[in-house]
Scaffold this active site. Structure first.
Site, PDB file in Angstrom:
ATOM      1  N   LYS A  24     -65.302  51.864   3.576  1.00  0.00           N
ATOM      2  CA  LYS A  24     -63.920  52.321   3.771  1.00  0.00           C
ATOM      3  C   LYS A  24     -63.273  52.642   1.991  1.00  0.00           C
ATOM      4  O   LYS A  24     -62.138  53.612   2.109  1.00  0.00           O
ATOM      5  CB  LYS A  24     -63.106  51.536   4.466  1.00  0.00           C
ATOM      6  CG  LYS A  24     -61.771  51.806   4.792  1.00  0.00           C
ATOM      7  CD  LYS A  24     -61.045  51.419   6.153  1.00  0.00           C
ATOM      8  CE  LYS A  24     -61.931  51.329   7.117  1.00  0.00           C
ATOM      9  NZ  LYS A  24     -61.298  50.365   8.078  1.00  0.00           N
ATOM     10  N   ARG A  94     -56.960  46.127   5.840  1.00  0.00           N
ATOM     11  CA  ARG A  94     -58.081  47.114   6.772  1.00  0.00           C
ATOM     12  C   ARG A  94     -59.568  46.336   6.080  1.00  0.00           C
ATOM     13  O   ARG A  94     -59.225  46.555   4.618  1.00  0.00           O
ATOM     14  CB  ARG A  94     -58.183  48.812   6.603  1.00  0.00           C
ATOM     15  CG  ARG A  94     -56.403  49.113   6.648  1.00  0.00           C
ATOM     16  CD  ARG A  94     -57.163  50.788   6.915  1.00  0.00           C
ATOM     17  NE  ARG A  94     -55.420  50.884   6.950  1.00  0.00           N
ATOM     18  CZ  ARG A  94     -55.414  51.890   8.417  1.00  0.00           C
ATOM     19  NH1 ARG A  94     -56.319  51.830   9.067  1.00  0.00           N
ATOM     20  NH2 ARG A  94     -54.429  52.467   8.956  1.00  0.00           N
ATOM     21  N   GLY A 103     -64.252  48.993  13.970  1.00  0.00           N
ATOM     22  CA  GLY A 103     -64.302  48.083  15.316  1.00  0.00           C
ATOM     23  C   GLY A 103     -64.869  46.554  15.449  1.00  0.00           C
ATOM     24  O   GLY A 103     -63.375  45.309  16.633  1.00  0.00           O
ATOM     25  N   MET A 105     -64.119  43.994  13.032  1.00  0.00           N
ATOM     26  CA  MET A 105     -63.552  43.421  12.303  1.00  0.00           C
ATOM     27  C   MET A 105     -61.541  43.398  12.080  1.00  0.00           C
ATOM     28  O   MET A 105     -61.127  44.830  12.732  1.00  0.00           O
ATOM     29  CB  MET A 105     -63.607  43.423  10.544  1.00  0.00           C
ATOM     30  CG  MET A 105     -64.923  42.213  10.248  1.00  0.00           C
ATOM     31  SD  MET A 105     -65.971  43.057   8.944  1.00  0.00           S
ATOM     32  CE  MET A 105     -65.351  44.314   8.759  1.00  0.00           C
ATOM     33  N   ARG A 338     -65.732  58.867   7.043  1.00  0.00           N
ATOM     34  CA  ARG A 338     -67.755  57.467   7.038  1.00  0.00           C
ATOM     35  C   ARG A 338     -68.437  58.412   8.034  1.00  0.00           C
ATOM     36  O   ARG A 338     -68.040  59.889   8.341  1.00  0.00           O
ATOM     37  CB  ARG A 338     -67.190  56.276   7.469  1.00  0.00           C
ATOM     38  CG  ARG A 338     -66.899  56.293   9.409  1.00  0.00           C
ATOM     39  CD  ARG A 338     -66.647  55.053   9.579  1.00  0.00           C
ATOM     40  NE  ARG A 338     -65.889  54.744  10.719  1.00  0.00           N
ATOM     41  CZ  ARG A 338     -64.951  54.065  11.502  1.00  0.00           C
ATOM     42  NH1 ARG A 338     -65.574  52.339  10.696  1.00  0.00           N
ATOM     43  NH2 ARG A 338     -64.989  54.016  12.765  1.00  0.00           N
ATOM     44  N   HIS A 454     -62.419  52.488  21.056  1.00  0.00           N
ATOM     45  CA  HIS A 454     -63.699  51.539  21.344  1.00  0.00           C
ATOM     46  C   HIS A 454     -64.896  51.165  22.092  1.00  0.00           C
ATOM     47  O   HIS A 454     -66.384  51.968  21.283  1.00  0.00           O
ATOM     48  CB  HIS A 454     -63.039  50.102  21.611  1.00  0.00           C
ATOM     49  CG  HIS A 454     -64.163  49.078  21.438  1.00  0.00           C
ATOM     50  ND1 HIS A 454     -64.841  48.497  22.522  1.00  0.00           N
ATOM     51  CD2 HIS A 454     -64.455  48.442  20.276  1.00  0.00           C
ATOM     52  CE1 HIS A 454     -65.217  47.323  21.449  1.00  0.00           C
ATOM     53  NE2 HIS A 454     -65.592  46.936  20.322  1.00  0.00           N
ATOM     54  N   SER A 748    -109.147  47.432  15.504  1.00  0.00           N
ATOM     55  CA  SER A 748    -107.470  47.998  16.164  1.00  0.00           C
ATOM     56  C   SER A 748    -107.008  46.217  16.379  1.00  0.00           C
ATOM     57  O   SER A 748    -107.463  45.102  16.852  1.00  0.00           O
ATOM     58  CB  SER A 748    -107.661  48.247  17.868  1.00  0.00           C
ATOM     59  OG  SER A 748    -106.372  48.814  17.624  1.00  0.00           O
ATOM     60  N   GLY A 750    -104.335  44.046  17.321  1.00  0.00           N
ATOM     61  CA  GLY A 750    -103.304  43.218  18.497  1.00  0.00           C
ATOM     62  C   GLY A 750    -101.958  42.688  18.307  1.00  0.00           C
ATOM     63  O   GLY A 750    -102.472  41.278  18.740  1.00  0.00           O
ATOM     64  N   THR A 751    -101.227  43.500  17.679  1.00  0.00           N
ATOM     65  CA  THR A 751    -100.392  42.577  16.767  1.00  0.00           C
ATOM     66  C   THR A 751     -99.644  41.743  17.899  1.00  0.00           C
ATOM     67  O   THR A 751     -98.890  40.721  17.513  1.00  0.00           O
ATOM     68  CB  THR A 751     -99.352  42.994  16.545  1.00  0.00           C
ATOM     69  OG1 THR A 751     -98.685  44.091  17.720  1.00  0.00           O
ATOM     70  CG2 THR A 751     -99.969  44.391  15.512  1.00  0.00           C
ATOM     71  N   CYS A 815    -102.494  49.134  17.845  1.00  0.00           N
ATOM     72  CA  CYS A 815    -102.373  49.044  19.120  1.00  0.00           C
ATOM     73  C   CYS A 815    -101.357  47.814  19.860  1.00  0.00           C
ATOM     74  O   CYS A 815    -101.252  48.067  21.611  1.00  0.00           O
ATOM     75  CB  CYS A 815    -103.812  48.896  19.899  1.00  0.00           C
ATOM     76  SG  CYS A 815    -104.324  47.324  20.087  1.00  0.00           S
ATOM     77  N   TYR A 835    -103.685  55.214  11.945  1.00  0.00           N
ATOM     78  CA  TYR A 835    -103.033  55.615  13.146  1.00  0.00           C
ATOM     79  C   TYR A 835    -102.016  53.627  13.825  1.00  0.00           C
ATOM     80  O   TYR A 835    -102.146  53.149  13.326  1.00  0.00           O
ATOM     81  CB  TYR A 835    -103.891  55.949  14.103  1.00  0.00           C
ATOM     82  CG  TYR A 835    -104.704  54.684  15.213  1.00  0.00           C
ATOM     83  CD1 TYR A 835    -104.124  53.806  16.307  1.00  0.00           C
ATOM     84  CD2 TYR A 835    -106.102  55.386  14.703  1.00  0.00           C
ATOM     85  CE1 TYR A 835    -104.577  53.480  16.799  1.00  0.00           C
ATOM     86  CE2 TYR A 835    -106.528  53.888  15.242  1.00  0.00           C
ATOM     87  CZ  TYR A 835    -106.184  53.059  16.151  1.00  0.00           C
ATOM     88  OH  TYR A 835    -107.110  52.115  17.198  1.00  0.00           O
TER      89      TYR A 835
END
Length: 867
Positions: A24, A94, A103, A105, A338, A454, A748, A750-751, A815, A835
């Site tokens: 702001k 403000r 909204g 703060m 903004r 809001h 690949s 596998g996370t 993947c 990929y």
């Protein structure tokens, strides 16, 4: 050593930008430099807020003196004195963080009024109604923000006065009414605080500054930051601004406008206006505002200047602007601009439009779209074939349809939403304190408020369907009931809302999945020209594969064969195989399963013609296909269940371990894959690009033996090109990637399982403590939502380096569902993977995120105005 500087006038140069001045403050300073009509004022920096927090909520040394110095300069500019009992300078205080948090703060208006100054203001302006209206607002805001008094107490007194006078609008109260209301508010203040309302203007200002700093740490602000991944240590700036008054009468007013429609992105006039009101009346939904067009008839000169300023600001910032303004006696003042919060539809439409208008180029258009926001376009909509009865309508504040159980408070919405139940949060209006419930609601419906209230702004930012200003809705929070156009609603009753049209329907309505519109497709086409990473989908059926291709998937990165085994006609055969006494018995049953599995693969290969398909061989332990012990009746089944029970099945006899000890299972699957590929090649003339993946490999010897099994079995079936690889989901596999790569054509990651094994976290059980870990800052992000780059990410980096040291042409991908999360996609790009793969509905997100990763690497970033 030079003393720290904490305060800057709006017309002073500062190198810190919005990180120092807040969004702001930076916007007000930039508009001042542009010559846009902005009230005078100064900004207390985010440095001051951080110093305040570090010092245990004590104002930093030297700040008070700096504020006094800049206050004197403000008095010189305005020709008025702060605290003057005759014609006082009044200011607003403000908040303004570096990252927009609408909204969340606090703001206080009309600071500097007291019992003497209000009489002086009335005399100086000849408008006692305006003076006492301003004073009652100050007492309420100051009481709420500084003293923590429940704002509803003040609202109840105001509502009681209007009932007594037989009026419905605040503007219908007389100056005498408002003078009496001031006395009522002062009595309420004294009752709640034990002392009189503060009469010293400078003391008011100090306490207001502290309150805005404190609002950075309110629960609602903390929840918002976690939801939007905003760091906790940024702090907020404080803007002290000369008051301009929209509540001086019919030649004054206040409003909010957007340079393009924040719901659709269309060019044109969009906003709301209230005559004889202050800004909080619009933002908080205290009065239902009028469309902006009506301002032209009331205040034509200010309206024309507003239109010209809107065009100028959009061209300057090259982005859609959200503007707050006030008109005082026909003079226009801008209080804020903004980058506008907008729906995904609007973000895409405005980005494409700005490229066509020459404001931005394609790269910037792609860079400025939030991939996560595109989920909004994948929300269900009301089935157009459904026979529905719309019982009420409100303002279409945020698009998408939602059906759920009615709840009347944020705590209930959060609790039931976290349990997976779709709920519609129904309120007279929402406040920032409702944010935690809004976050977990499927939809939001309010009786009051406009398109910039809001509820509307927050819902649009989250992509949650929302309807505001539904006048046929009345809510009784105490009784936990509502009336909707003659229908009685109780908590738990089902309703459906359509945030795109504003329609409200009692009961559940069929919803349908959305499709990609022209603007979405245009942005994705531009993204595809930019990105290096390919994007595949996780799909287990021909239908899922077709949907993935519709969303632009370039192959299947994970086809989970165990899901096929769970289907109704296969599960009895699988159980029969598990119960077989020996290998011969298992092979006999597997021979009956083979054509069924082959048919599954043929459907997937045809849906993905010409694109690669990675098929993971059976990953689950066998007990997953048997009923729970307590449900089993046959004693033979019960014995087998007991024999297969494990203390930790995730790390037990499953995946490649099962394939090595029961090779007949993997042999059947390889035969089904190869036969399916050959059959499709015979029918279509095009050979599928087959990739056979062995899960949970941790040792090179495991993959060596499984590769031999695969090659021998495939060779028996015929001639086909294919790849053999493994899913990297164990820390040892990452560390010893070089020994495993000797036998692999691809890895690949596998996370999901790699995260579980690397961090020692069970995805299914970690929910008990992950939320507190995130709330307390032990973890910054949920590692199952975004890759833990410092831990799991380091293991991936090691695997990439060591795997390619042995086999430079080794194909690498991911993947897990991380493959559809923007930060994780960017990380995969940085590792040099080929990929990512994710669920079909996240493929568009991944395509965009992959393009943005390439743009970031090239130094292209989105340009937006201060938030």
């Amino acid at each position: 050593m030079t003393a720290a500087r904490y305060v800057y006038d709006f017309d002073e140069p500062s190198a810190g930008g919005k990180e120092l001045l807040g969004g702001k403050g930076a916007g007000l300073a930039e508009m001042t430099a542009l010559g846009v009509p902005v009230p005078a004022g100064f900004t207390i920096t985010t440095d001051a807020c951080r110093a305040y927090m570090v010092a245990g909520n004590r104002l930093p040394d030297g700040l008070e003196a700096e504020v006094d110095e800049h206050l004197r300069a403000l008095e010189e500019k305005t020709g008025k004195r702060f605290g003057d009992p005759r014609d006082p300078l009044l200011v607003s205080v403000r908040s303004g963080a570096a990252v927009s948090m609408p909204g969340m703060m606090d703001t206080i208006l009309n600071l500097g009024l007291n019992d003497d100054a209000v009489a002086g203001l009335a005399a100086a302006t000849g408008n006692p109604r305006f003076a006492y209206d301003s004073y009652r607002r100050l007492i309420q805001m100051y009481g709420e923000v500084v003293e923590g008094i429940d704002g509803h107490r003040f609202e109840q007194e105001l509502a009681s006065l209007k009932r007594a006078r037989g009026v419905s609008q605040d503007v219908e109260l007389t100056d005498t009414d408002l003078e009496g209301l001031v006395d009522t508010f002062k009595g309420l203040y004294a009752q709640e605080t034990g002392g009189p309302f503060a009469q010293d203007a400078r003391a008011q200002l100090t306490r207001a500054i502290r309150a805005v700093f404190d609002s950075w740490e309110t629960p609602r602000a903390q929840v918002y930051r976690r939801a939007h991944e905003i760091p906790d240590d940024l702090g907020t700036a404080v803007n002290v601004v000369q008051m301009v008054f929209g509540n001086k009468g019919e030649r004054s007013g206040t409003g909010v406008c957007f340079t393009r429609d924040p719901s659709t992105g269309e060019s044109g006039l969009y906003g709301e206006f209230l005559a004889d009101a202050q800004g909080e009346d619009v933002v908080a939904g205290i009065r239902t505002p009028e469309p902006l067009e009506r301002m032209q008839a009331r205040l034509p000169r200010a309206f024309e200047r507003l239109l010209a300023t809107m065009r100028r600001l959009e061209e300057h910032y090259r982005d859609v602007q959200d503007i707050e303004f006030t008109v005082e006696d026909d003079e226009l003042y801008l209080l804020q601009t903004r980058s506008a919060k907008r729906t995904a539809v609007a973000a895409l439409k405005s980005a494409v439009g700005m490229v066509e208008e020459g404001l931005i180029d394609r790269e910037e258009a792609v860079a400025r779209i939030d991939p996560g926001q595109l989920d909004q376009l994948l929300h269900p909509m009301i089935d157009p074939k459904a026979d529905v009865e719309v019982v009420a309508r409100g303002l279409n504040a945020s698009p998408g349809a939602a059906c759920g159980a009615v709840v009347f408070d944020a705590d209930t919405a959060e609790a039931r939403g976290k349990e997976g139940e779709p709920v519609i949060l129904v309120r007279w209006e929402t406040t920032p304190d409702d944010f935690h419930g809004m976050l977990h609601a499927a939809g939001i419906l309010t009786a009051h408020g406009g398109l910039t209230s809001h509820a509307a702004v927050v819902a649009r930012g989250m992509g949650t369907p929302c309807i505001t200003g539904c006048e046929e809705l009345s809510v009784d929070n105490a009784a936990r009931t509502a009336k909707l156009a003659g229908h009685d609603l109780r908590e738990g009753d089902l309703i459906t809302i359509d945030g795109g049209s504003g329609a409200v329907i009692v009961g559940a309505v069929p919803l349908v999945a959305p499709s990609i519109n022209e603007d979405f497709q245009t942005i994705l086409d531009w993204a595809d020209e930019i990105r290096r990473l390919r994007v595949r989908a996780n799909a287990d059926t021909p239908e899922e594969a077709a949907k993935a291709r519709e969303f632009g998937a370039e192959g299947i990165g994970l086809c989970r064969t165990e899901h096929m085994f769970r289907e109704g006609d296969r599960l009895p055969l699988v159980r029969e195989m598990i119960l077989a006494a020996d290998e011969e018995g298992r092979r006999a049953v597997l021979d009956r399963l083979l054509p069924i599995q082959q048919a599954d693969f043929e459907g997937i290969f045809e849906a993905m013609a010409g694109l690669p398909v990675t098929i993971r061989l059976l990953d689950w332990p066998l007990h997953e296909f048997l009923p729970p012990l307590e449900e089993a009746v046959d004693e033979r089944v019960r014995e087998r269940i007991r024999a297969l029970q494990e203390s930790n099945p995730m790390l037990g006899w499953r995946a490649c371990r099962l394939g090595l000890l029961h090779p007949e299972i993997y042999e059947m699957q390889v035969r089904a894959i190869v036969r399916a590929a050959l059959a499709v090649r015979e029918r279509t003339g095009e050979a599928p690009l087959v990739e056979i993946m062995h899960p949970l490999v941790g040792f090179g010897e495991e993959l060596a033996r499984l590769r031999d099994l695969t090659v021998e079995t495939a060779t028996e079936e015929g001639s086909l090109d294919y790849l053999v690889g493994t899913m990297i989901e164990l820390p040892r596999a990452c560390i010893r990637a070089d020994e495993i790569a000797e036998h692999a054509d691809f890895f690949s990651f596998g996370t999901t399982d790699l995260t579980q094994t690397a961090l020692g976290l069970s995805r299914d059980d970690a929910g008990r403590f992950l939320a507190p870990y995130l709330e307390q800052g032990i973890l910054e992000r949920d590692p199952f939502e975004t890759i833990d780059q410092d831990g799991v990410g380091d293991l991936m980096r090691i695997a990439v380096e060591r795997g390619r040291s042995v086999k430079p042409e080794l194909k690498l991908g991911i993947c897990g569902e991380h493959g559809g999360e923007a930060a994780s996609v960017a990380f995969c790009h940085s590792l040099g993977l080929e990929y990512v793969s994710c669920s079909a509905f996240r493929v568009p997100l991944a395509r965009l995120a992959a393009a943005q990763a390439a743009l970031a690497e090239a130094g292209v970033v989105a340009v937006t105005s201060a938030g």
